[in-house]
Scaffold this motif. Structure first.
Motif, PDB file in Angstrom:
ATOM      1  N   ALA A  92       0.778  -1.246   0.221  1.00  0.00           N
ATOM      2  CA  ALA A  92       0.007   0.018  -0.060  1.00  0.00           C
ATOM      3  C   ALA A  92       1.050   1.402  -0.121  1.00  0.00           C
ATOM      4  O   ALA A  92       2.015   1.073   0.438  1.00  0.00           O
ATOM      5  N   VAL A  93       0.324   2.250  -0.498  1.00  0.00           N
ATOM      6  CA  VAL A  93       1.021   3.647  -0.409  1.00  0.00           C
ATOM      7  C   VAL A  93       0.425   4.727   0.245  1.00  0.00           C
ATOM      8  O   VAL A  93      -0.842   4.866  -0.212  1.00  0.00           O
ATOM      9  N   VAL A  94       1.003   5.501   0.941  1.00  0.00           N
ATOM     10  CA  VAL A  94       0.479   6.600   1.740  1.00  0.00           C
ATOM     11  C   VAL A  94       1.287   7.987   1.383  1.00  0.00           C
ATOM     12  O   VAL A  94       2.719   7.699   1.033  1.00  0.00           O
ATOM     13  N   PRO A  95       1.043   9.235   1.523  1.00  0.00           N
ATOM     14  CA  PRO A  95       1.765  10.232   1.452  1.00  0.00           C
ATOM     15  C   PRO A  95       3.043  10.099   2.151  1.00  0.00           C
ATOM     16  O   PRO A  95       3.008   9.617   3.659  1.00  0.00           O
ATOM     17  N   LYS A  96       4.377  10.613   2.201  1.00  0.00           N
ATOM     18  CA  LYS A  96       5.480  10.359   3.010  1.00  0.00           C
ATOM     19  C   LYS A  96       5.118  11.005   4.560  1.00  0.00           C
ATOM     20  O   LYS A  96       4.694  12.285   4.595  1.00  0.00           O
ATOM     21  N   GLY A  97       5.294  10.097   5.409  1.00  0.00           N
ATOM     22  CA  GLY A  97       5.037  10.704   6.795  1.00  0.00           C
ATOM     23  C   GLY A  97       3.629  10.641   7.163  1.00  0.00           C
ATOM     24  O   GLY A  97       3.193  11.051   8.511  1.00  0.00           O
ATOM     25  N   SER A  98       2.781  10.199   6.596  1.00  0.00           N
ATOM     26  CA  SER A  98       1.286   9.903   6.764  1.00  0.00           C
ATOM     27  C   SER A  98       1.348   9.061   8.044  1.00  0.00           C
ATOM     28  O   SER A  98       1.500   8.072   8.261  1.00  0.00           O
ATOM     29  N   PRO A  99       0.284   9.543   9.008  1.00  0.00           N
ATOM     30  CA  PRO A  99       0.050   8.821  10.129  1.00  0.00           C
ATOM     31  C   PRO A  99      -0.535   7.563   9.898  1.00  0.00           C
ATOM     32  O   PRO A  99      -0.955   6.454  10.517  1.00  0.00           O
ATOM     33  N   LEU A 100      -1.375   7.371   8.577  1.00  0.00           N
ATOM     34  CA  LEU A 100      -1.808   6.331   8.190  1.00  0.00           C
ATOM     35  C   LEU A 100      -1.353   5.189   8.000  1.00  0.00           C
ATOM     36  O   LEU A 100      -1.765   4.089   8.154  1.00  0.00           O
ATOM     37  N   GLY A 101      -0.143   5.360   7.661  1.00  0.00           N
ATOM     38  CA  GLY A 101       0.880   4.180   7.282  1.00  0.00           C
ATOM     39  C   GLY A 101       1.044   3.216   8.474  1.00  0.00           C
ATOM     40  O   GLY A 101       0.607   2.087   8.209  1.00  0.00           O
ATOM     41  N   PRO A 102       1.454   3.514   9.704  1.00  0.00           N
ATOM     42  CA  PRO A 102       1.776   2.836  10.899  1.00  0.00           C
ATOM     43  C   PRO A 102       0.291   2.039  11.080  1.00  0.00           C
ATOM     44  O   PRO A 102       0.252   1.096  11.750  1.00  0.00           O
ATOM     45  N   VAL A 103      -0.913   2.720  11.083  1.00  0.00           N
ATOM     46  CA  VAL A 103      -2.053   2.141  11.213  1.00  0.00           C
ATOM     47  C   VAL A 103      -2.448   0.831  10.267  1.00  0.00           C
ATOM     48  O   VAL A 103      -3.136  -0.098  10.866  1.00  0.00           O
ATOM     49  N   LEU A 104      -2.310   1.244   8.947  1.00  0.00           N
ATOM     50  CA  LEU A 104      -2.520   0.274   7.999  1.00  0.00           C
ATOM     51  C   LEU A 104      -1.466  -0.965   8.333  1.00  0.00           C
ATOM     52  O   LEU A 104      -1.928  -2.206   8.148  1.00  0.00           O
ATOM     53  N   LEU A 105      -0.411  -0.877   8.695  1.00  0.00           N
ATOM     54  CA  LEU A 105       0.568  -1.679   9.092  1.00  0.00           C
ATOM     55  C   LEU A 105       0.110  -2.651  10.115  1.00  0.00           C
ATOM     56  O   LEU A 105       0.163  -3.668  10.012  1.00  0.00           O
ATOM     57  N   ASP A 106      -0.323  -1.988  11.217  1.00  0.00           N
ATOM     58  CA  ASP A 106      -0.848  -2.787  12.321  1.00  0.00           C
ATOM     59  C   ASP A 106      -2.191  -3.620  11.983  1.00  0.00           C
ATOM     60  O   ASP A 106      -2.488  -4.564  12.712  1.00  0.00           O
TER      61      ASP A 106
END
Length: 301
Positions: A249-263
């Motif tokens: 998956a791709v999110v903008p750089k530094g987006s707080p959504l990235g770690p949520v998607l990861l978990d």
């Protein structure tokens, strides 16, 4: 790869997308067994997503067996996984389709769409503008006409042939570099044909306008299986210009959504949902033991 998993009931169809049209469309209405919301993850979502109760994942058309766009419906492994992910996060995930990978990345980086689930190739150069939540490993091979009449088995044997690729993708960059190498080595040049989507690329091979389509092994395996014996895979097991290739998956750089998607993806792996869906779509050889952020940037390449 062994992973513990529980019995999973049929997942709902998620999303719908009009091919080539930039348009968000609500998820399908088929009812499915619900996974439990993980409140801690829901609470970590960006405030605007929690307030809206939904977010939009963008794709660039059919990329089977991950994303299969048919009319106004999207199915495939990514559709099933985003449906399950939305249940865990406690939000609805809608889908939108744009034309080509550059438009997809631009849509994510401009915050028009919250993320793209993909999977999309994770490379260090792309990590300058985006974060990748990697959930599959992929390989890049050739789809050729049955019998492989041009004898294409590797990058070196692609010289002198017409090769179709996805515009803006990593395979396009590799085949263009190989075209220059062919000329430098005194061999016939490669004619590179770039297309905005997978179906157009594979059609070029089936209609003999291209000698091969150079792309990810998982979708090419799907297309070959649907080609009524007209196509076959070649170059399997070769590096073909790539080291370990992670996609996600791709999110903008530094987006707080990235770690949520990861978990959220970790939870789908732990409860068996991920393995069940990947095996359902014939992707058991592409599974990861655990997801990660920006795994491509950790490679020596």
């Amino acid at each position: 790869m062994k992973m513990s998993h529980t019995k999973l009931k049929t997942l709902a169809l998620v999303g719908a997308a009009l091919a080539g049209v930039v348009l968000p469309i609500s998820a399908g209405a088929q009812e499915a067994a619900k996974l439990e919301i993980v409140k801690e993850l829901h609470d970590r979502l960006p405030e605007e997503i929690k307030a809206a109760g939904k977010m939009t994942s963008v794709n660039n058309g059919s990329f089977p067996p991950y994303e299969i766009v048919t009319g106004t419906e999207m199915t495939g492994a990514s559709a099933d996984l985003t449906d399950a992910l939305g249940q865990v996060l406690g939000v609805k995930i809608d889908h939108a389709t744009v034309g080509g990978l550059p438009a997809l990345l631009a849509g994510v980086n401009s915050n028009r769409y919250q993320f793209a689930f993909g999977p999309i190739g994770d490379f260090k150069s792309r990590e300058e503008a985006n974060d990748f939540v990697d959930w599959v490993q992929e390989f890049v091979v050739f789809a050729v006409q049955k019998g492989n009449p041009k004898g294409i088995t590797s990058l070196d044997t692609a010289c002198g042939n017409t090769i179709a690729v996805m515009a803006g993708g990593s395979a396009e960059r590799v085949i263009q570099a190989q075209a220059e190498k062919c000329k430098a080595d005194g061999k016939d040049a490669i004619v590179v044909q770039s297309y905005t989507d997978q179906p157009a690329s594979i059609l070029a091979v089936r209609s003999k306008r291209a000698d091969a389509f150079f792309s990810s092994q998982a979708p090419l395996t799907y297309f070959v299986s649907q080609a009524n014996g007209q196509l076959e895979l070649t170059g399997v097991g070769e590096k073909n210009g790539f080291d370990n290739l992670y996609q996600g998956a791709v999110v903008p750089k530094g987006s707080p959504l990235g770690p949520v998607l990861l978990d959220g993806i970790k939870i789908l792996m732990e409860n068996g949902t991920y393995a069940e869906i990947m095996k359902k779509w014939g992707l058991e050889n592409n599974m990861l033991e655990s997801p990660g952020i920006n795994l491509g940037g950790q490679l020596p390449k």
